[in-house]
Design a protein around this motif. Sequence first.
Motif: not given
Length: 459
Positions: A165-171
Motif C-alpha cells: 500500500a502507498p504511504d498516505y503521509d507521503f502521497i
Amino acid sequence: MSKSIKLSKGFDIKLAGKAEKKIANIEQPETFALKPTDFVGIYMPKVVVQVGDTVKAGSPLFYDKKMEKVQYCAPVSGEVVEVKRGKKRKLLEIKVLADKQVEYEEFPKYSVSDLANVSREDFTGVMLKSGVWPNIIQRPYGVIANPEDTPQAIFISAFDTNPLAPDYDFIFKGQEKYFQAGVDVLRKFTSGSIHVNVNGKEELSQIFAHAKDVVVNKFSGPHPAGNVGVQIHHLQPLNAEDLVWTLTPYGVIQIGKLFLEGIYDATKVIAFAGSEVKNPQYYQTYSGACVNKYVESNTKSTEGIRVVSGNVLTGEKIKKDGYLGFYDHLVTVLPEGDVPRFVLSDGWLAPTFKRLSFHRAFGLFSFLNSGSKEYVLDTNMNGEERPFVMSGAFEKVVPMDLYPTYLLKAILAEDFDEMEALGIYEVIEEDLALCEFIDVSKHDIQSLLREGLDMMRLG
C-alpha cells in the motif's frame, strides 16, 4: 469520543517491491480513461460525448440512468478518442487524448471562511456536476451514495494496510488545507460524527493531526485494520436500516480543492510497486492514467508479468497498456502464475522457508517463516475450485463479530434472512478479500459476496 482499538485477527501479506518514497520524473501518459466498471452499482451508464469531442477536466463523460444527477467527468482535458464497449454493448471505458496543458471547467470558488455560509444544496449541486461525488460511498452495500440521503455518520480511513500500500503521509503531503476544507463541506451533510481513523502504531500524520470538527480514532493490528468496513464495525455497527458514508482522504481533498480552487483536480500520486518492478517508486499523474510508460520503462521484463490496478487482494487485472482505476493509488506488478510452482524436490507439502502460507501445516517452519521477510508471490492458485471446506480459517482473518463461512453459504442458498442475521450489511468485497487469499477451496469469494449484496439491495 475518540477510541483506540487494537485488533488481533488478520494477516499481513509482506510482498517484495514496496515503493521507495520518492517521486520519479517521467513523461505523462498520452491517454487517460474513465471506466464505469470502477463504480459499483451503476445501473446503465449513458454516454454524453462522442469520438472527436473536446472536453476539459471536469466535463461530464457519462451518467447513470438510475441516478442521473451524478456526473462522471473527464480527469484531464483533450479529445475523446474512443468509447470502448464490450459484449452486449456494455460500456467499458471512455478514452481521452490529453492536452499538454490541462484546462479545467470552472466551478464556484470560495474562501475558507465562506464555506460555513454555503448551504448543503449548493454544495451538492456543484459536487454532482463536477465529478467529485463518486468519491462518496454508502454503507451498507458499498455503492455510490445517493445525494438525497442523509448519513448517520461519515467515516474516513486514513491509512492502508493492504500489500504494498502507498504511504498516505507521503502521497498527501501538503494537502492539509484541502483536507480540512473537504471536512468542512462534508459537515453540512450529516449531524453525526465525521470519523478519521488513523494507524495507532505510527505517529499521527500532519495531514490529519490538526483536522478540526472530526473524531480521530486509532486502530492497530494486521490487515485488514485499515479497511473502513472493519473500522465502522468497531465504532458503529450497521443494521439494515442504518446508512453511513465513507471516503478516502483523496476524496476529501478533492472535494476541498473543488471549492477552494474552483476546479475538478484529478491529480494523484501513485505507487508503482511489486517484485517485477526495477525501481519501485512513486509517480505524479492523473486519475485514469495509461500505465504503458511505467511498465515499459520500469519493469524487469514486459513478459510473464501481471499488471494490477490496485493491490493484489482487491485490484483489477489490466493490460500492459491498461488504465489506472478511479479509486486506486497503486499499480502492482507481479509474476504471472503460468509456470508450475512445485516439482518433486519441493512439493506442496515439503517444509520450506520460501513460501508464504497462512495455514500452518508445519508449525515450526511456519513460525520461523513469519516476521519481516518479504516474499515474491505469483498469481498461481495452486489448485482448482472444490467443495466448500469448513476449516474455521476465515474467522481468524476477519476482525469482526460475524461468521464469514456461514454467511457465504447463506448467499449460495439465497437465504435472505440468514444473510441479514449473519451480518451481510457490514461487509463488502475488501473486508473478505483475505478469506479468498487463504481459501483452500479456491472460491471467488469477493464475487460471491457481491452477488449476495446485490440480492439484498435489489431484492
